[in-house]
Design a protein around this motif. Structure first.
Motif, PDB file in Angstrom:
ATOM      1  N   VAL A   1      -1.010  30.883   1.469  1.00  0.00           N
ATOM      2  CA  VAL A   1      -1.200  32.025   2.366  1.00  0.00           C
ATOM      3  C   VAL A   1      -0.267  33.178   1.998  1.00  0.00           C
ATOM      4  O   VAL A   1      -0.629  34.354   2.134  1.00  0.00           O
ATOM      5  CB  VAL A   1      -0.978  31.596   3.835  1.00  0.00           C
ATOM      6  CG1 VAL A   1      -0.954  32.803   4.767  1.00  0.00           C
ATOM      7  CG2 VAL A   1      -2.070  30.619   4.266  1.00  0.00           C
ATOM      8  N   LEU A   2       0.915  32.864   1.508  1.00  0.00           N
ATOM      9  CA  LEU A   2       1.880  33.916   1.168  1.00  0.00           C
ATOM     10  C   LEU A   2       1.325  34.932   0.171  1.00  0.00           C
ATOM     11  O   LEU A   2       1.494  36.142   0.366  1.00  0.00           O
ATOM     12  CB  LEU A   2       3.174  33.291   0.641  1.00  0.00           C
ATOM     13  CG  LEU A   2       4.117  32.711   1.697  1.00  0.00           C
ATOM     14  CD1 LEU A   2       5.286  31.992   1.034  1.00  0.00           C
ATOM     15  CD2 LEU A   2       4.646  33.805   2.620  1.00  0.00           C
ATOM     16  N   PRO A   3       0.649  34.504  -0.918  1.00  0.00           N
ATOM     17  CA  PRO A   3       0.086  35.511  -1.831  1.00  0.00           C
ATOM     18  C   PRO A   3      -0.938  36.421  -1.161  1.00  0.00           C
ATOM     19  O   PRO A   3      -1.050  37.601  -1.516  1.00  0.00           O
ATOM     20  CB  PRO A   3      -0.563  34.658  -2.931  1.00  0.00           C
ATOM     21  CG  PRO A   3       0.193  33.373  -2.917  1.00  0.00           C
ATOM     22  CD  PRO A   3       0.514  33.140  -1.470  1.00  0.00           C
ATOM     23  N   ILE A   4      -1.677  35.900  -0.186  1.00  0.00           N
ATOM     24  CA  ILE A   4      -2.638  36.729   0.551  1.00  0.00           C
ATOM     25  C   ILE A   4      -1.908  37.849   1.278  1.00  0.00           C
ATOM     26  O   ILE A   4      -2.311  39.021   1.242  1.00  0.00           O
ATOM     27  CB  ILE A   4      -3.436  35.864   1.547  1.00  0.00           C
ATOM     28  CG1 ILE A   4      -4.291  34.837   0.799  1.00  0.00           C
ATOM     29  CG2 ILE A   4      -4.304  36.731   2.452  1.00  0.00           C
ATOM     30  CD1 ILE A   4      -4.963  33.821   1.718  1.00  0.00           C
ATOM     31  N   LEU A   5      -0.821  37.494   1.945  1.00  0.00           N
ATOM     32  CA  LEU A   5      -0.063  38.490   2.701  1.00  0.00           C
ATOM     33  C   LEU A   5       0.672  39.456   1.771  1.00  0.00           C
ATOM     34  O   LEU A   5       0.825  40.639   2.092  1.00  0.00           O
ATOM     35  CB  LEU A   5       0.917  37.787   3.635  1.00  0.00           C
ATOM     36  CG  LEU A   5       0.260  36.981   4.762  1.00  0.00           C
ATOM     37  CD1 LEU A   5       1.306  36.205   5.553  1.00  0.00           C
ATOM     38  CD2 LEU A   5      -0.531  37.895   5.689  1.00  0.00           C
ATOM     39  N   LYS A   6       1.107  38.975   0.626  1.00  0.00           N
ATOM     40  CA  LYS A   6       1.765  39.870  -0.325  1.00  0.00           C
ATOM     41  C   LYS A   6       0.774  40.885  -0.883  1.00  0.00           C
ATOM     42  O   LYS A   6       1.112  42.062  -1.064  1.00  0.00           O
ATOM     43  CB  LYS A   6       2.408  39.055  -1.451  1.00  0.00           C
ATOM     44  CG  LYS A   6       3.624  38.256  -0.998  1.00  0.00           C
ATOM     45  CD  LYS A   6       4.192  37.408  -2.119  1.00  0.00           C
ATOM     46  CE  LYS A   6       5.393  36.598  -1.631  1.00  0.00           C
ATOM     47  NZ  LYS A   6       5.938  35.724  -2.699  1.00  0.00           N
ATOM     48  N   ASP A   7      -0.453  40.446  -1.149  1.00  0.00           N
ATOM     49  CA  ASP A   7      -1.487  41.388  -1.599  1.00  0.00           C
ATOM     50  C   ASP A   7      -1.796  42.412  -0.511  1.00  0.00           C
ATOM     51  O   ASP A   7      -2.000  43.599  -0.793  1.00  0.00           O
ATOM     52  CB  ASP A   7      -2.762  40.631  -1.983  1.00  0.00           C
ATOM     53  CG  ASP A   7      -2.609  39.842  -3.275  1.00  0.00           C
ATOM     54  OD1 ASP A   7      -1.673  40.142  -4.047  1.00  0.00           O
ATOM     55  OD2 ASP A   7      -3.415  38.918  -3.508  1.00  0.00           O
ATOM     56  N   PHE A   8      -1.837  41.941   0.728  1.00  0.00           N
ATOM     57  CA  PHE A   8      -2.061  42.864   1.840  1.00  0.00           C
ATOM     58  C   PHE A   8      -0.957  43.918   1.906  1.00  0.00           C
ATOM     59  O   PHE A   8      -1.222  45.109   2.097  1.00  0.00           O
ATOM     60  CB  PHE A   8      -2.124  42.084   3.157  1.00  0.00           C
ATOM     61  CG  PHE A   8      -1.780  42.901   4.371  1.00  0.00           C
ATOM     62  CD1 PHE A   8      -2.644  43.871   4.850  1.00  0.00           C
ATOM     63  CD2 PHE A   8      -0.567  42.714   5.027  1.00  0.00           C
ATOM     64  CE1 PHE A   8      -2.316  44.634   5.963  1.00  0.00           C
ATOM     65  CE2 PHE A   8      -0.229  43.468   6.133  1.00  0.00           C
ATOM     66  CZ  PHE A   8      -1.107  44.432   6.605  1.00  0.00           C
ATOM     67  N   LEU A   9       0.291  43.481   1.735  1.00  0.00           N
ATOM     68  CA  LEU A   9       1.410  44.417   1.804  1.00  0.00           C
ATOM     69  C   LEU A   9       1.363  45.430   0.664  1.00  0.00           C
ATOM     70  O   LEU A   9       1.744  46.595   0.841  1.00  0.00           O
ATOM     71  CB  LEU A   9       2.733  43.648   1.779  1.00  0.00           C
ATOM     72  CG  LEU A   9       3.064  42.868   3.059  1.00  0.00           C
ATOM     73  CD1 LEU A   9       4.299  41.997   2.846  1.00  0.00           C
ATOM     74  CD2 LEU A   9       3.291  43.809   4.234  1.00  0.00           C
ATOM     75  N   LYS A  10       0.898  45.007  -0.501  1.00  0.00           N
ATOM     76  CA  LYS A  10       0.756  45.950  -1.610  1.00  0.00           C
ATOM     77  C   LYS A  10      -0.251  47.038  -1.262  1.00  0.00           C
ATOM     78  O   LYS A  10      -0.025  48.220  -1.523  1.00  0.00           O
ATOM     79  CB  LYS A  10       0.320  45.207  -2.873  1.00  0.00           C
ATOM     80  CG  LYS A  10       1.388  44.318  -3.483  1.00  0.00           C
ATOM     81  CD  LYS A  10       0.858  43.580  -4.699  1.00  0.00           C
ATOM     82  CE  LYS A  10       1.899  42.624  -5.264  1.00  0.00           C
ATOM     83  NZ  LYS A  10       1.363  41.841  -6.410  1.00  0.00           N
ATOM     84  N   GLU A  11      -1.382  46.624  -0.690  1.00  0.00           N
ATOM     85  CA  GLU A  11      -2.387  47.605  -0.293  1.00  0.00           C
ATOM     86  C   GLU A  11      -1.863  48.500   0.823  1.00  0.00           C
ATOM     87  O   GLU A  11      -2.129  49.700   0.859  1.00  0.00           O
ATOM     88  CB  GLU A  11      -3.668  46.888   0.159  1.00  0.00           C
ATOM     89  CG  GLU A  11      -4.389  46.160  -0.961  1.00  0.00           C
ATOM     90  CD  GLU A  11      -4.796  47.100  -2.081  1.00  0.00           C
ATOM     91  OE1 GLU A  11      -5.291  48.210  -1.778  1.00  0.00           O
ATOM     92  OE2 GLU A  11      -4.598  46.733  -3.256  1.00  0.00           O
ATOM     93  N   TRP A  12      -1.129  47.902   1.736  1.00  0.00           N
ATOM     94  CA  TRP A  12      -0.536  48.673   2.833  1.00  0.00           C
ATOM     95  C   TRP A  12       0.403  49.739   2.277  1.00  0.00           C
ATOM     96  O   TRP A  12       0.394  50.893   2.712  1.00  0.00           O
ATOM     97  CB  TRP A  12       0.212  47.717   3.756  1.00  0.00           C
ATOM     98  CG  TRP A  12       0.975  48.381   4.864  1.00  0.00           C
ATOM     99  CD1 TRP A  12       2.245  48.881   4.806  1.00  0.00           C
ATOM    100  CD2 TRP A  12       0.516  48.634   6.185  1.00  0.00           C
ATOM    101  NE1 TRP A  12       2.608  49.412   6.009  1.00  0.00           N
ATOM    102  CE2 TRP A  12       1.565  49.276   6.879  1.00  0.00           C
ATOM    103  CE3 TRP A  12      -0.668  48.364   6.860  1.00  0.00           C
ATOM    104  CZ2 TRP A  12       1.458  49.660   8.203  1.00  0.00           C
ATOM    105  CZ3 TRP A  12      -0.778  48.743   8.187  1.00  0.00           C
ATOM    106  CH2 TRP A  12       0.274  49.387   8.843  1.00  0.00           C
TER     107      TRP A  12
END
Length: 442
Positions: free
Chosen positions: A321-332
């Motif tokens: 799940v962590l990589p999913i949230l890290k990708d989200f933060l990059k887009e953010w």
């Protein structure tokens, strides 16, 4: 081992020493160690006293680095936290089983493989490069970590790999007196899931990873109970709000986990934030995830600021799940939307009321804001945010019939006598008008 650890502590206290000492450092403050109840249990059972351990807040890594006396090996993670980023040049080795995030470098040796337990890679490393280090005490520590991380080597849990099984069997064959696998797992699992007497903050800190990008920080915590039990905790909203305020998190993702009698995991998710924007954005990122798909479906939640989900893909652990949230933060971060800057937290400090006293709207919930009115209006638009606007004195309008503005030369000079005369006139007018009421007349 105890003697070795004691020598390590002594070497750290010896300033100016030219000797090279290998010091194992637990990358948490000593005060947080009691929350790692499974580690506490395993070390105690293996005869390693807590007093001999070295924790992150007990060694000045920055000072050693400035003195050119520091080299670092990262174990079970492959990038330094932001607070230690200046130490990057000191990193010479990595042993990890998570997604590789660091940039390849000839100055840093990387051992990375997606096995169930990082202890598997450490065991393999010792077996090939320093077999003399592997005594029964070290073997029990490694064996316990592998068995616990791989959920008693049960394929149903989706954690164990062939390499984990191979290295666990190697330890069993070399040290037949190791505790029985099933017995050791049950003891460690019981210790890990023991959260009796812990506050919500301690439960979240017990097994937490923090991810951040720009101004947004997320806490991702493994919670060892069912989501229903977690949501029924007394004063949960207040404690979650206080947790985010204290640790500067914009949102918390709580990943609850429990196991059935066949060691099959049951997972649920909760996303908390006092900011509707953060809560919705993080939730959508998890809902839309495809690599892997979490197969989450909404559940009813007793709180408006907590979104609850059943996680259909029970094999998707926090590591996935962590990589999913890290990708989200990059887009953010790409959107260059700044929520949670210093001014935001100043406002949060001004509005946060840990006593939970009634606000002006009679709402007894804790008032906790994670973004200032200015930022929320800019993000959501004035219509979405509401009609409230910051009060500002409007600019003086230009008179279309004359050149310039009548007030360009400044305010007109008005005497005190003229003001008193004007007020006397207004009071007289009010006395003659029976329909006019003044404050205090009622």
């Amino acid at each position: 081992m105890e003697g070795f650890l004691q020598r390590c502590r002594a070497a750290l206290k010896t300033s100016g020493s030219s000797c090279k000492t290998v010091v194992p450092v637990l990358n948490i403050p000593r005060a947080e160690f009691p929350l790692r109840s499974d580690s506490v249990f395993l070390l105690k059972e293996s005869g390693v006293p807590q007093e001999a351990l070295v924790f992150r807040d007990e060694v000045d890594l920055a000072g050693l680095y400035r003195a050119k006396r520091l080299v670092l090996s990262l174990v079970d993670h492959n990038v330094l936290p932001s607070a230690d980023i200046d130490l990057e040049e000191a990193v010479v080795e990595v042993i990890d089983h998570h997604h590789l995030e660091r940039t390849p470098s000839t100055s840093c040796s990387v051992t990375m493989e997606t096995v169930g337990s990082c202890a598997t890679l450490v065991t393999e490393y010792i077996h090939h490069k320093a077999p003399e280090v592997l005594d029964r005490q070290v073997a029990q520590l490694l064996y316990g970590a592998i068995v616990l991380d791989c959920v008693n080597m049960a394929p149903e849990a989706g954690k164990v790999t062939p390499k984990d099984s191979h290295l666990a069997c190697l330890l069993e064959s070399r040290f037949p007196s190791l505790p029985p696998r099933g017995t050791l797992f049950q003891s460690l699992q019981s210790a890990k899931f023991d959260i009796s007497g812990l506050s919500t903050e301690q439960i979240l800190l017990k097994d937490m990873k923090a991810v951040s990008r720009g101004d947004l920080r997320l806490a991702v915590s493994a919670v060892y109970m069912t989501l229903d039990m977690f949501l029924q905790r007394k004063s949960l909203q207040r404690e979650l709000c206080e947790f985010c305020h204290k640790h500067r998190f914009g949102a918390v993702v709580a990943m609850t986990i429990s196991f059935n009698e066949r060691s099959e995991p049951h997972r649920q998710l909760a996303v908390y934030s006092s900011s509707t924007l953060y809560r919705e954005e993080v939730s959508q990122a998890l809902e839309k995830a495809r690599n892997p798909s979490l197969c989450i479906s909404p559940m009813s939640s007793p709180f408006n600021d907590i979104k609850s989900y059943l996680q259909g893909n029970a094999l998707a652990s926090r590591k996935k799940v962590l990589p999913i949230l890290k990708d989200f933060l990059k887009e953010w971060d790409k959107k260059q939307v700044h929520c949670g800057e210093a001014e935001d937290f100043e406002e949060l400090d001004n509005h946060f009321d840990p006593t939970g006293s009634l606000g002006i709207d009679g709402d007894a919930r804790p008032h906790c804001f994670s973004a200032s009115r200015h930022h929320r209006r800019r993000l959501l638009g004035a219509e979405d945010y509401g009609t409230e606007e910051d009060f500002q004195v409007p600019a003086t309008p230009m008179n279309s019939l004359v050149e310039g503005c009548p007030l360009d030369a400044g305010l007109p000079q008005i005497s005190a006598e003229a003001i008193l005369e004007k007020f006397s006139y207004m009071v007289g007018e009010a006395g003659e008008n029976k329909d006019v009421s003044w404050p205090g007349d009622q």
